[in-house]
Design an enzyme around this catalytic site. Structure first.
Site, short mmCIF file in Angstrom:
data_model
loop_
_atom_site.label_atom_id
_atom_site.label_comp_id
_atom_site.label_asym_id
_atom_site.label_seq_id
_atom_site.Cartn_x
_atom_site.Cartn_y
_atom_site.Cartn_z
N ARG A 27 0.86 -1.32 -0.08
CA ARG A 27 -0.11 0.00 0.09
C ARG A 27 0.91 1.50 0.03
NH1 ARG A 27 -4.48 -1.83 4.48
NH2 ARG A 27 -5.14 -3.43 3.45
N ARG A 31 -3.97 6.22 0.95
CA ARG A 31 -4.57 7.30 1.45
C ARG A 31 -3.61 8.25 2.41
NH1 ARG A 31 -9.74 4.91 4.42
NH2 ARG A 31 -8.20 2.94 4.03
N ARG A 40 -7.87 10.89 -5.94
CA ARG A 40 -9.03 10.05 -5.44
C ARG A 40 -10.56 10.89 -5.24
NH1 ARG A 40 -12.97 8.48 -4.07
NH2 ARG A 40 -13.91 6.75 -2.62
N ASP A 77 -7.17 -3.42 -6.94
CA ASP A 77 -7.73 -4.06 -5.76
C ASP A 77 -7.71 -5.67 -6.19
OD1 ASP A 77 -9.21 -3.44 -3.51
OD2 ASP A 77 -10.61 -5.04 -4.16
N TYR A 154 -14.60 -13.44 0.33
CA TYR A 154 -15.40 -12.40 -0.02
C TYR A 154 -16.61 -12.77 -1.08
CZ TYR A 154 -11.52 -9.15 1.61
OH TYR A 154 -10.53 -8.58 2.31
#
Length: 397
Positions: A27, A31, A40, A77, A154
């Site tokens: 990552r 963010r 974003r 992702d 998921y």
């Protein structure tokens, strides 16, 4: 494609001589960076950001503009494959990803197709090509996918879970149905990763985020077995170079020998594993990546440097180490602390590669201040090794 100017990561993953320990971060684009938050916001949604190759390319490159990292990792992702299968991926603020159409029975699972990566996932493949062009050989590009088991969690749960009761229930009660799902996902992941390699990815990483929730025999049967199948089916050579494969099973520290036997080139470790002990366990069979606790980045620069030194001392003067975190950077981390981390790895790791530099008959030209700090870092290496030995005596090692 332009020739690779910095192949330090590739050499480390293949346990070849290196002049210092390479570093990249899970990552590393995200963010915590103000420039990421700005783009974003312009993209309106996370999925728009992932599905627009030009934006995904820019975000991938952002950390390289700030930090002297040894690799770029594709911004995407792990849930792109289930989304391409028609499950309807959505992201809700504060709750994470979820699927509008989870799969929970054999009819739904048999209805799944293997998506063509050059069709329904073409935005990812286009992003890989664009990133390689923009990198211009500066550093290698890492492509990735989730493992079949992690994707299945998921898809069956419908999103994130604390108990994994649905996916485990399906595994225990209807193992054949679960294997049908995992077989389909294995085909999809293999095709997806090979398409990334064809588009320019130079390293592949498989994220088995939820493999650690399984018992040992369930892990072997429902996760590791399928990752091994993928590794055996991946493109081995591209652009006259071997394409190394990294496996990461979170909470998988007790299975290192099993993971090393899959044919992967490197194992990525979470922070719960002592990297020196892991290195002794796997020997020269695979390289190791990791494994600083991401929360160290909330602390002072002095504490960050100390932790870097302890991890390097734990691994020692052995080939095959890629410095990374044990998991991804948290959104609240100060970018300055990331720069402290990267600089500490650059400076402190030199002293652990003296013999390799002698073998290479090479001194890194991109480190103009090497002579200024080398002697002091040798002294720091000795200090940290002494501290590491004391920690071993008290049970830390």
């Amino acid at each position: 494609m332009p020739p690779l100017k910095n192949d330090r990561l590739l050499r480390a993953l293949l346990r070849q001589p290196i002049e210092r320990t390479p570093i990249w971060l899970m990552r590393q684009a995200g963010r915590y960076l103000p420039e990421y938050r700005k783009i974003r916001k312009c993209a309106k949604s996370f999925l728009n950001l992932c599905k627009t190759p030009e934006l995904a390319c820019e975000v991938t490159l952002q950390p390289l503009w700030r930090f002297r990292l040894d690799a770029a990792i594709l911004f995407s992702d792990i849930l792109t494959i289930p989304d391409a299968m028609g499950l309807g991926l959505r992201f809700s603020e504060g709750e994470g990803p979820y699927f509008e159409k989870p799969v929970r029975n054999i009819a739904q699972i048999k209805n799944l197709g293997v998506p063509d990566p050059n069709d329904k996932l073409s935005y990812v493949i286009d992003a890989v090509s664009l990133i390689r062009q923009e990198l211009d050989g500066k550093v290698p590009l890492i492509g990735f996918s989730g493992s079949p088991w992690t994707l299945a969690t998921y898809m069956v749960e419908g999103g994130t879970s604390k108990t994994f009761s649905r996916v485990k229930g399906l595994m225990f009660e209807q193992p054949k149905v679960m294997h049908t799902l995992l077989d389909t996902l294995t085909q999809a992941v293999t095709a997806y990763l090979n398409a990334q390699i064809a588009a320019g990815a130079q390293v592949i990483m498989i994220f088995d985020t939820w493999g650690g929730i399984l018992t040992t025999h369930n892990y072997i049967e429902f996760s590791l077995h399928y990752m091994e199948q993928i590794i055996q089916s991946l493109t081995k050579q591209s652009e006259d170079r071997q394409v190394p494969v990294i496996l990461f099973t979170k909470d998988g520290g007790e299975w290192l020998k099993l993971i090393a036997a899959t044919g992967c080139d490197a194992i990525s470790l979470d922070w719960r594993v002592l990297i020196g002990k892991a290195q002794s366990e796997v020997g020269d069979k695979v390289a190791l990546q990791g494994n600083m606790d991401p929360c160290i980045l909330y602390s002072s620069p002095e504490r960050i440097r100390e932790e870097v030194g302890l991890i390097l001392a734990s691994y020692g003067a052995n080939s095959g180490h890629v410095f990374n975190l044990g998991h991804g950077i948290h959104p609240q981390i100060d970018p300055y602390n990331v720069s402290v981390l990267v600089d500490a790895v650059h400076r402190l790791s030199w002293a652990y590669h003296e013999n390799e530099r002698d073998d290479m008959l090479l001194k890194e030209q991109s480190e103009p201040d090497f002579e200024l700090f080398y002697h002091s870092e040798l002294c720091e290496k000795k200090h940290l090794e002494e501290k590491y030995k004391k920690l071993k005596v008290t049970g830390w090692g």
